[in-house]
Write a protein that holds these residues in place. Structure first.
Motif, PDB file in Angstrom:
ATOM      1  N   THR A  58       9.770  -3.221 -66.750  1.00 37.91           N
ATOM      2  CA  THR A  58       9.694  -1.815 -67.138  1.00 37.91           C
ATOM      3  C   THR A  58      10.686  -1.610 -68.273  1.00 37.91           C
ATOM      4  O   THR A  58      11.380  -2.543 -68.674  1.00 37.91           O
ATOM      5  N   HIS A  59      10.757  -0.407 -68.792  1.00 39.47           N
ATOM      6  CA  HIS A  59      11.701  -0.113 -69.872  1.00 39.47           C
ATOM      7  C   HIS A  59      13.126  -0.326 -69.373  1.00 39.47           C
ATOM      8  O   HIS A  59      13.426  -0.082 -68.205  1.00 39.47           O
ATOM      9  N   VAL A  60      13.991  -0.757 -70.266  1.00 33.05           N
ATOM     10  CA  VAL A  60      15.410  -0.877 -69.938  1.00 33.05           C
ATOM     11  C   VAL A  60      16.224  -0.231 -71.049  1.00 33.05           C
ATOM     12  O   VAL A  60      15.824  -0.237 -72.218  1.00 33.05           O
ATOM     13  N   VAL A  61      17.351   0.353 -70.662  1.00 32.44           N
ATOM     14  CA  VAL A  61      18.282   0.935 -71.639  1.00 32.44           C
ATOM     15  C   VAL A  61      19.642   0.293 -71.425  1.00 32.44           C
ATOM     16  O   VAL A  61      20.022  -0.028 -70.298  1.00 32.44           O
ATOM     17  N   THR A  62      20.355   0.093 -72.515  1.00 29.88           N
ATOM     18  CA  THR A  62      21.692  -0.494 -72.439  1.00 29.88           C
ATOM     19  C   THR A  62      22.660   0.545 -71.907  1.00 29.88           C
ATOM     20  O   THR A  62      22.773   1.632 -72.462  1.00 29.88           O
ATOM     21  N   ALA A  63      23.354   0.215 -70.830  1.00 30.09           N
ATOM     22  CA  ALA A  63      24.341   1.120 -70.250  1.00 30.09           C
ATOM     23  C   ALA A  63      25.761   0.717 -70.640  1.00 30.09           C
ATOM     24  O   ALA A  63      26.631   1.570 -70.778  1.00 30.09           O
ATOM     25  N   ALA A  64      25.990  -0.574 -70.820  1.00 33.23           N
ATOM     26  CA  ALA A  64      27.340  -1.034 -71.148  1.00 33.23           C
ATOM     27  C   ALA A  64      27.300  -2.443 -71.723  1.00 33.23           C
ATOM     28  O   ALA A  64      26.449  -3.246 -71.364  1.00 33.23           O
ATOM     29  N   MET A  65      28.219  -2.693 -72.619  1.00 33.62           N
ATOM     30  CA  MET A  65      28.556  -4.050 -73.040  1.00 33.62           C
ATOM     31  C   MET A  65      30.040  -4.116 -72.736  1.00 33.62           C
ATOM     32  O   MET A  65      30.868  -3.754 -73.557  1.00 33.62           O
ATOM     33  N   ASP A  66      30.340  -4.505 -71.486  1.00 31.56           N
ATOM     34  CA  ASP A  66      31.717  -4.337 -71.049  1.00 31.56           C
ATOM     35  C   ASP A  66      32.623  -5.508 -71.366  1.00 31.56           C
ATOM     36  O   ASP A  66      33.815  -5.430 -71.124  1.00 31.56           O
TER      37      ASP A  66
END
Length: 175
Positions: A58-66
């Motif tokens: 499904t669609h994914v969105v970037t939440a963090a590049m920690d």
């Protein structure tokens, strides 16, 4: 294909793996002829998103590049090789690891130049969070990354709570 096959309750790490190769051109570089850090982060985000998409379907969105380590510079003319896979899936979010190498096109030698961890959230076409299949690690390295992903998640949650408390203490509602 049945719904069960399309959205199994568990997927292997191997089924999420993604690899991308890019040649570094002058437009990707700074005045010293080195790959721009932001451009490298863009490539990392794309490669990570592909692994997340393969897992979630499904669609994914970037939440963090920690976390990201820039280990070595990458030069104009080098080949950049990025490899990603899902480390662990939680309820609606997942962690992806991306490792980056540079290949000297003249000698064929590879050098590790960067690594990063990203968090993606699975969403539907309306932006509503979607439940994810779990990840089944199979190799000792996959099991280690799976376990380490939980530690990084706990750290992210602790740090998020600390920042929220700090905003409350300073009267800021959003940063």
């Amino acid at each position: 294909m049945s719904t069960t096959e399309a959205n199994p309750p568990v997927r292997t790490v191997a089924s999420t793996q993604s690899e991308m190769t890019e040649v570094i051109l002058p437009n990707d570089a700074n005045t010293l002829g080195n790959l721009l850090g932001g451009r490298l982060m863009h490539f990392i985000d794309l490669t990570g998103a592909i692994a997340a998409y393969r897992h979630s379907r499904t669609h994914v969105v970037t939440a963090a590049m920690d976390h990201i380590d820039f280990i070595q510079p990458v030069h104009v003319g080098d080949l950049l090789i990025l490899k990603s896979s899902v480390n662990r899936a939680f309820n609606t979010s997942l962690e992806v690891g991306v490792k980056v190498w540079v290949e000297d096109p003249q000698t064929g030698t590879h050098l590790h130049v960067a690594s990063a961890y990203l968090v993606f959230v699975a969403v539907d076409e309306h932006g509503r969070r979607q439940k994810l299949p779990q990840v089944q690690p199979e190799t000792p390295d996959e099991i280690r990354r799976y376990n380490d992903a939980m530690l990084r998640r706990e750290h992210r949650e602790s740090e998020s709570a600390r920042r929220k408390q700090e905003r409350r203490n300073t009267g800021l509602t959003r940063v």
